[in-house]
Motif scaffolding. Structure first.
Motif, PDB file in Angstrom:
ATOM      1  N   PRO A  34       0.805  -1.232   0.000  1.00 14.73           N
ATOM      2  CA  PRO A  34       0.000   0.000   0.000  1.00 14.73           C
ATOM      3  C   PRO A  34       0.837   1.280   0.000  1.00 14.73           C
ATOM      4  CG  PRO A  34      -0.840  -1.568   1.603  1.00 14.73           C
ATOM      5  CD  PRO A  34       0.457  -2.112   1.114  1.00 14.73           C
ATOM      6  N   SER A  77      -8.038   1.715   8.794  1.00 13.41           N
ATOM      7  CA  SER A  77      -7.774   1.993   7.386  1.00 13.41           C
ATOM      8  C   SER A  77      -6.357   2.526   7.216  1.00 13.41           C
ATOM      9  CB  SER A  77      -8.785   3.016   6.861  1.00 13.41           C
ATOM     10  OG  SER A  77      -8.406   3.480   5.590  1.00 13.41           O
ATOM     11  N   ARG A  79      -5.506   4.385   4.627  1.00 10.93           N
ATOM     12  CA  ARG A  79      -5.587   5.631   3.857  1.00 10.93           C
ATOM     13  C   ARG A  79      -6.428   6.699   4.534  1.00 10.93           C
ATOM     14  NH1 ARG A  79      -1.569   6.092   0.180  1.00 10.93           N
ATOM     15  NH2 ARG A  79      -1.199   4.055  -0.815  1.00 10.93           N
ATOM     16  N   ARG A  81      -7.225   8.539   7.688  1.00 11.20           N
ATOM     17  CA  ARG A  81      -6.539   8.730   8.960  1.00 11.20           C
ATOM     18  C   ARG A  81      -7.524   8.648  10.140  1.00 11.20           C
ATOM     19  NH1 ARG A  81      -2.528  13.708   9.305  1.00 11.20           N
ATOM     20  NH2 ARG A  81      -1.601  12.398   7.668  1.00 11.20           N
ATOM     21  N   ASN A 262     -12.547   2.454  -3.787  1.00  9.03           N
ATOM     22  CA  ASN A 262     -11.386   3.190  -3.282  1.00  9.03           C
ATOM     23  C   ASN A 262     -10.413   2.296  -2.521  1.00  9.03           C
ATOM     24  OD1 ASN A 262     -12.371   5.544  -4.365  1.00  9.03           O
ATOM     25  ND2 ASN A 262     -13.392   6.190  -2.478  1.00  9.03           N
ATOM     26  N   SER A 263     -10.938   1.293  -1.827  1.00 11.18           N
ATOM     27  CA  SER A 263     -10.044   0.421  -1.050  1.00 11.18           C
ATOM     28  C   SER A 263      -9.109  -0.353  -1.978  1.00 11.18           C
ATOM     29  CB  SER A 263     -10.865  -0.562  -0.206  1.00 11.18           C
ATOM     30  OG  SER A 263     -11.649  -1.403  -1.047  1.00 11.18           O
ATOM     31  N   ASN A 266      -6.608   2.163  -3.626  1.00  6.61           N
ATOM     32  CA  ASN A 266      -5.582   2.600  -2.675  1.00  6.61           C
ATOM     33  C   ASN A 266      -4.808   1.444  -2.046  1.00  6.61           C
ATOM     34  OD1 ASN A 266      -6.258   5.357  -2.956  1.00  6.61           O
ATOM     35  ND2 ASN A 266      -7.949   5.119  -1.509  1.00  6.61           N
ATOM     36  N   ASP A 268      -5.841  -0.509   0.196  1.00  7.22           N
ATOM     37  CA  ASP A 268      -6.085  -0.395   1.639  1.00  7.22           C
ATOM     38  C   ASP A 268      -6.486  -1.781   2.152  1.00  7.22           C
ATOM     39  OD1 ASP A 268      -6.852   0.276   4.198  1.00  7.22           O
ATOM     40  OD2 ASP A 268      -7.855   2.117   3.595  1.00  7.22           O
TER      41      ASP A 268
END
Length: 309
Positions: A34, A77, A79, A81, A262-263, A266, A268
């Protein structure tokens, strides 16, 4: 009944473990990590891997993850915060579930009605019209429907909000957009099922006993036609209530849909695992409920899966 539930529960646990393991293996089989970024200095890269435990052997990461799962901890996560995956799912799922239920309520009912009408008027004008509606509903992407509804009701008529999430007025257009594609599938499944049922011997027997056409359809055709429909309802409910990326993005809805895309984008890891397993749990529960509903709709089917002679 108890034995059946226990057996299904144990099978569900095995299926859940298999999904978790396969997802973990596939996720870590992708080259890189990641924090792979050419602009990131190598010492900082190593510190980030160490912080999230990604520098440990893969089997050790796997055991840690399984242990966390046993404590219902999906991790933080990588990504977002200060966001735990548990909290992201807890915040996003109610919104996606509400939208999905609203979409299903109107689309499934309308789709079944259109399929019934088409089957009872086979090869007539009404059959062709309803099937044309079904094909259009399947063919037109929901982002096109969403854009058209926003333009018509939000821009031209100014009677409904274009986007955002809030009261019922904010939910109408997304629910219509999301359910539009369901109509076509439901109508076609229902038409096929009804056409199969009305050729059965017990339908002719019912007519020979003097039942009217309405009574025959209401008592025998609809009930027996719903059995194959119930089969697809489980995965459909699990899929539509856990969020859709396109519709939620177009209307600015804070649901779960965006996390699925998005996961992966990214990389994640905790969010990928969390959303995948959450969907898997819902799918397993829905399939279990579908099996129970079989016995309610068709009493010949016992909970053991056997039919009466």
């Amino acid at each position: 009944m108890v034995r059946y539930i226990v057996r299904r529960f144990l099978l569900s646990v095995v299926a859940f473990w298999a999904i978790a393991t396969l997802t973990f293996i596939l996720m870590h089989s992708i080259p890189g990590d990641p924090f792979t970024d050419p602009k990131l200095p190598e010492p900082i890269h190593q510190l980030m891997l160490h912080k999230y435990g990604l520098d440990k052997p893969l089997y050790e990461q796997y055991l840690i993850y399984l242990n966390n799962l046993l404590h219902f901890d999906l991790g933080d996560s990588l990504r977002f915060r200060d966001q735990s995956v548990n909290r992201m799912i807890r915040d996003g799922f109610p919104v996606s579930a509400l939208l999905g239920v609203e979409a299903l309520l109107w689309s499934v009912g309308l789709g079944l009605f259109l399929g019934l009408i088409a089957a009872l008027n086979r090869n007539r004008a009404l059959d062709m019209v309803t099937m044309a509606i079904a094909i259009i509903a399947i063919s037109v992407p929901n982002f096109v429907i969403a854009g058209a509804l926003q333009w018509l009701f939000g821009v031209k008529l100014e009677i409904l909000p274009i986007a955002r999430w809030g009261g019922i007025e904010y939910q109408i257009l997304p629910a219509i957009s999301l359910g539009f594609g369901v109509i076509g599938g439901m109508a076609r499944f229902m038409r096929t099922s009804v056409l199969d049922v009305i050729t059965q011997d017990y339908i002719r027997t019912a007519k020979s006993k003097g039942l009217t056409a309405f009574e025959t359809v209401w008592r025998h055709v609809i009930r027996n036609s719903l059995l194959p429909i119930i089969t697809i309802l489980g995965p459909l409910i699990a899929g539509i209530t856990t969020g859709t990326f396109v519709v939620e993005q177009i209307f600015g809805i804070p649901g779960l849909g965006k996390y699925y895309v998005n996961s992966i984008y990214n990389r994640d890891y905790p969010l990928i695992m969390g959303t995948t397993l959450f969907y898997a749990v819902l799918l397993i529960i829905m399939n279990f409920l579908v099996d129970v509903l079989y016995g309610v709709v068709d009493p010949r089917i016992r909970i053991t899966g056997k039919r009466e002679a």
